[in-house]
Write a protein that holds these residues in place. Structure first.
Motif, short mmCIF file in Angstrom:
data_model
loop_
_atom_site.label_atom_id
_atom_site.label_comp_id
_atom_site.label_asym_id
_atom_site.label_seq_id
_atom_site.Cartn_x
_atom_site.Cartn_y
_atom_site.Cartn_z
N SER A 28 0.75 -1.23 -0.15
CA SER A 28 -0.03 0.03 0.01
C SER A 28 0.80 1.30 0.01
CB SER A 28 -0.94 0.03 1.22
OG SER A 28 -0.13 0.11 2.40
N ARG A 29 1.90 1.27 0.73
CA ARG A 29 2.83 2.57 0.75
C ARG A 29 3.65 2.59 -0.50
NH1 ARG A 29 5.52 3.47 6.67
NH2 ARG A 29 3.64 3.40 7.94
N ARG A 30 3.99 1.41 -1.10
CA ARG A 30 4.48 1.47 -2.65
C ARG A 30 3.65 2.37 -3.51
NH1 ARG A 30 8.77 -3.13 -3.22
NH2 ARG A 30 9.13 -3.80 -1.32
N LYS A 31 2.53 1.82 -3.37
CA LYS A 31 1.54 2.60 -4.44
C LYS A 31 1.35 4.02 -4.05
CE LYS A 31 -1.13 -1.78 -5.39
NZ LYS A 31 -2.40 -2.40 -5.67
N GLN A 32 1.20 4.22 -2.69
CA GLN A 32 1.10 5.66 -2.21
C GLN A 32 2.29 6.43 -2.52
OE1 GLN A 32 0.55 6.24 1.99
NE2 GLN A 32 -0.39 8.04 1.81
N LEU A 33 3.13 5.91 -2.10
CA LEU A 33 4.71 6.63 -2.90
C LEU A 33 4.62 6.92 -4.19
CD1 LEU A 33 7.50 7.82 -1.99
CD2 LEU A 33 8.43 5.54 -2.32
N LEU A 34 4.36 5.99 -5.10
CA LEU A 34 4.24 6.03 -6.64
C LEU A 34 3.49 7.38 -7.11
CD1 LEU A 34 4.65 2.36 -7.73
CD2 LEU A 34 6.37 4.19 -8.00
N GLU A 35 2.14 7.29 -6.27
CA GLU A 35 1.08 8.25 -6.65
C GLU A 35 1.54 9.71 -6.32
OE1 GLU A 35 -2.50 7.23 -4.22
OE2 GLU A 35 -2.62 5.20 -5.84
N ILE A 36 2.33 9.66 -5.14
CA ILE A 36 2.57 10.99 -4.83
C ILE A 36 3.63 11.81 -5.52
CG2 ILE A 36 4.03 12.27 -2.87
CD1 ILE A 36 2.43 10.65 -0.98
N CYS A 37 4.76 10.61 -5.79
CA CYS A 37 5.81 11.17 -6.63
C CYS A 37 5.41 11.58 -8.14
CB CYS A 37 7.11 10.29 -6.81
SG CYS A 37 7.87 10.02 -5.19
N GLU A 38 4.21 10.83 -8.44
CA GLU A 38 3.69 11.17 -10.01
C GLU A 38 3.29 12.50 -9.85
OE1 GLU A 38 1.40 8.96 -13.50
OE2 GLU A 38 0.66 8.75 -11.31
N GLU A 39 2.34 12.75 -8.59
CA GLU A 39 1.67 13.81 -8.66
C GLU A 39 2.70 15.18 -8.68
OE1 GLU A 39 -0.96 16.29 -5.38
OE2 GLU A 39 -0.51 14.27 -5.05
N LEU A 40 3.95 14.86 -8.12
CA LEU A 40 4.42 16.07 -7.88
C LEU A 40 5.78 16.11 -8.89
CD1 LEU A 40 4.97 15.79 -3.95
CD2 LEU A 40 3.76 17.47 -5.40
N ARG A 41 5.90 14.99 -9.73
CA ARG A 41 6.78 14.90 -11.03
C ARG A 41 8.44 14.76 -10.22
NH1 ARG A 41 5.90 19.40 -15.66
NH2 ARG A 41 7.14 17.45 -16.72
N ILE A 42 8.36 13.92 -9.23
CA ILE A 42 9.50 13.66 -8.71
C ILE A 42 10.07 12.25 -8.83
CG2 ILE A 42 10.75 13.36 -6.21
CD1 ILE A 42 8.60 15.03 -4.96
N PRO A 43 11.12 12.21 -9.53
CA PRO A 43 11.54 10.71 -9.95
C PRO A 43 12.18 9.79 -8.43
CG PRO A 43 13.41 12.52 -10.38
CD PRO A 43 12.11 12.95 -10.02
N ILE A 44 12.18 8.62 -8.69
CA ILE A 44 12.39 7.84 -7.53
C ILE A 44 13.50 6.94 -8.06
CG2 ILE A 44 11.87 5.85 -5.99
CD1 ILE A 44 8.70 6.76 -6.68
N VAL A 45 14.69 6.73 -6.99
CA VAL A 45 15.67 6.02 -7.23
C VAL A 45 15.51 4.73 -6.37
CG1 VAL A 45 17.96 5.71 -7.30
CG2 VAL A 45 17.35 7.90 -8.05
N GLU A 46 15.28 3.52 -7.02
CA GLU A 46 15.14 2.41 -6.54
C GLU A 46 16.35 1.56 -6.27
OE1 GLU A 46 11.76 -1.56 -6.32
OE2 GLU A 46 11.84 -0.07 -8.05
N ASP A 47 16.74 1.24 -4.96
CA ASP A 47 17.89 0.30 -4.91
C ASP A 47 17.32 -1.14 -4.63
OD1 ASP A 47 20.24 -1.07 -4.20
OD2 ASP A 47 20.92 0.50 -3.00
N GLY A 48 17.58 -1.99 -5.41
CA GLY A 48 17.17 -3.44 -5.28
C GLY A 48 18.15 -4.39 -4.70
N ALA A 49 19.17 -4.02 -4.10
CA ALA A 49 20.31 -4.82 -3.77
C ALA A 49 19.96 -5.88 -3.07
CB ALA A 49 21.34 -3.92 -3.17
N TYR A 50 19.06 -6.02 -2.36
CA TYR A 50 18.72 -7.02 -1.51
C TYR A 50 17.45 -7.81 -1.72
CZ TYR A 50 22.24 -4.80 1.53
OH TYR A 50 23.39 -4.06 1.78
N SER A 51 16.86 -7.47 -2.69
CA SER A 51 15.52 -7.86 -2.93
C SER A 51 15.46 -9.46 -3.06
CB SER A 51 14.74 -7.25 -4.29
OG SER A 51 15.63 -7.62 -5.30
N GLU A 52 16.70 -10.16 -3.59
CA GLU A 52 16.45 -11.65 -4.11
C GLU A 52 16.76 -12.42 -2.79
OE1 GLU A 52 19.09 -10.94 -7.10
OE2 GLU A 52 17.67 -10.25 -8.56
N ILE A 53 17.58 -11.83 -1.81
CA ILE A 53 17.85 -12.60 -0.73
C ILE A 53 16.75 -12.80 0.49
CG2 ILE A 53 19.65 -12.55 1.16
CD1 ILE A 53 21.40 -10.56 -0.43
#
Length: 453
Positions: free
Chosen positions: A271-296
């Motif tokens: 839910s927070r991922r979706k909310q973050l995306l909505e807010i950043c799209e509204e404000l036109r702020i790019p997001i840098v996503e670090d996926g270093a640990y996502s597979e562990i």
């Protein structure tokens, strides 16, 4: 104190005093939380009016280097990010020297202690030697065909490796992309460096999770950026804070490690991922996503929520950063960026100016490793890391229950402990070193003594 202001200088006395203390703070001779001399007594020592010292301390407060509390006097600030730049026109120098230098003595001591083989090192966030895929890499080196691997690489990196990454990311993370949207980098740290140098400018404000490993990276400071903390709880960062930071500081980019975050081990809820995306799209702020640990993933836990880059229809909103440093070996120095074509071209041009491209032999080795040995190694790695996490949790339960609280991470490398009692960072580090253990302190991740339980 032997220092005295020079009355013969054109510079006002109060400003000489302010610069003197600024130098002491920058050099780490005055640590966070340490008191400055009392105004009246210090004025008597210097032979100046008390109002002169009051003006000097006011100047230091305006820059955020010190803070005054009634009844406690004036002390070096415990937290130094997002401080005002009204008095300093050179943002690059300001953020490099004023914001983070006070923590450097502690970091230096931590690194020095880390070289002692008699100490138990829990600070590096790096796989132990016995977990590295030595045998697999040795076999792949014998199998490699280097006929076309010794020239300069393509500015974006080996096409074969980028094609392999497309297949790998689709299977491992559900990320669909193509080779034209990938740039191969020398680990994820170079990827972040390129982002700061190519897409941001000195003085720009950015949002970071607090705590976050990013506070320990000098590349943000050397780029002259202003860093502002986004609060983190058990469900990850608070998206509403992003909007508040934008309204207050006009942040231009958000850096987030949403899955098994370093250092807290938390995972940003869906839910927070979706909310973050909505807010950043509204404000036109790019997001840098670090996926270093996502597979562990430990305990054979279910895959966490989808990567941000896969959840949003507008692929231009998220820049995704990954590497082999956490799932294979940091010494390979293979990372990657997924971004819009214009961003990739700009960063590839800058990277070519820096180093003429990646090591071609290592890129081919990484290509073969991802195609043949990565998945088996990852399975062995997560089994072993699960055992070691469980062993550490049992040890904490037996020995530290009265001292701190901690989380049980479902992935990644980190266990985040919060002390129940206040102790200075210097005292804590010294006590750990004296007892043969090295840990990374909260101040390195952008926290101070207000972050205790």
């Amino acid at each position: 104190m032997n220092w005295k202001p020079d009355a013969s200088m054109k510079e006002p006395i109060f400003r000489q005093i302010a610069k003197h203390f600024e130098s002491l703070i920058i050099e780490g001779k005055l640590a966070p939380g340490e008191p400055l001399p009392a105004e009246r007594k210090f004025a008597e020592e210097l032979g100046v009016n008390r109002s002169t010292v009051v003006s000097a301390y006011a100047e230091l407060r305006a820059t955020g280097l010190v803070q005054s509390v009634q009844g406690s006097g004036t002390r070096v600030s415990e937290r130094m990010w997002g401080v005002s730049a009204r008095k300093v026109p050179n943002w690059r120098q300001y953020t490099l020297e004023a914001s983070f230098r006070p923590t450097l003595p502690l970091i230096s001591k931590l690194r020095s202690a880390s070289t002692d083989p008699t100490k138990i090192n829990l600070a590096r966030g790096e796989l132990s030697e016995d977990l590295l895929p030595r045998r697999e890499v040795q076999e792949l080196l014998h199998r490699m065909n280097i006929d076309d691997s010794l020239g300069y690489s393509h500015p974006q990196g080996s096409l074969r490796l980028r094609e392999t990454l497309c297949d790998h990311l689709r299977k491992a993370n559900g990320i669909y992309t193509d080779p034209e949207h990938i740039l191969i980098t020398s680990g994820s740290q170079q990827a972040l460096h390129l982002i700061t140098q190519c897409l941001l400018a000195p003085g720009d404000a950015i949002g970071l999770e607090g705590p976050s490993y990013a506070y320990s990276l000098p590349l943000f400071s050397s780029a002259g950026l202003r860093l502002f903390r986004i609060p983190v709880d058990d469900d990850g960062l608070d998206p509403i804070s992003v909007k508040e930071l934008y309204q207050k500081h006009m942040i231009k980019m958000v850096f987030v490690n949403p899955t098994y975050q370093n250092p807290t081990g938390t995972t940003l809820s869906l839910s927070r991922r979706k909310q973050l995306l909505e807010i950043c799209e509204e404000l036109r702020i790019p997001i840098v996503e670090d996926g270093a640990y996502s597979e562990i993933r430990l305990d054979k836990s279910e895959a966490p929520s989808n990567a941000l880059v896969t959840l949003h229809g507008n692929s231009d909103l998220v820049i995704y950063v990954g590497s082999l440093s956490k799932t294979a070996a940091p010494g390979l120095r293979i990372g990657w960026v997924i971004a819009p074509s214009a961003v990739i071209r700009r960063m590839a041009d800058a990277k070519e100016q820096m180093d003429f491209g990646m090591n071609t032999v290592v890129q081919e080795l990484a290509n073969l490793y991802l195609r043949t040995g990565w998945r088996d190694h990852l399975q062995r790695l997560t089994r072993e890391l699960t055992k070691r996490r469980n062993s550490m949790l049992m040890s904490l339960q037996s020995n530290a229950e009265e001292l701190c609280v901690w989380n049980k991470p479902l992935g990644g490398y980190h266990i985040w402990c919060r002390l129940k009692h206040i102790i200075s960072d210097a005292e804590l580090l010294d006590a750990c070193i004296q007892n043969g253990v090295i840990v990374t302190l909260g101040i390195v991740y952008g926290l101070s003594m207000d972050s205790y339980v």
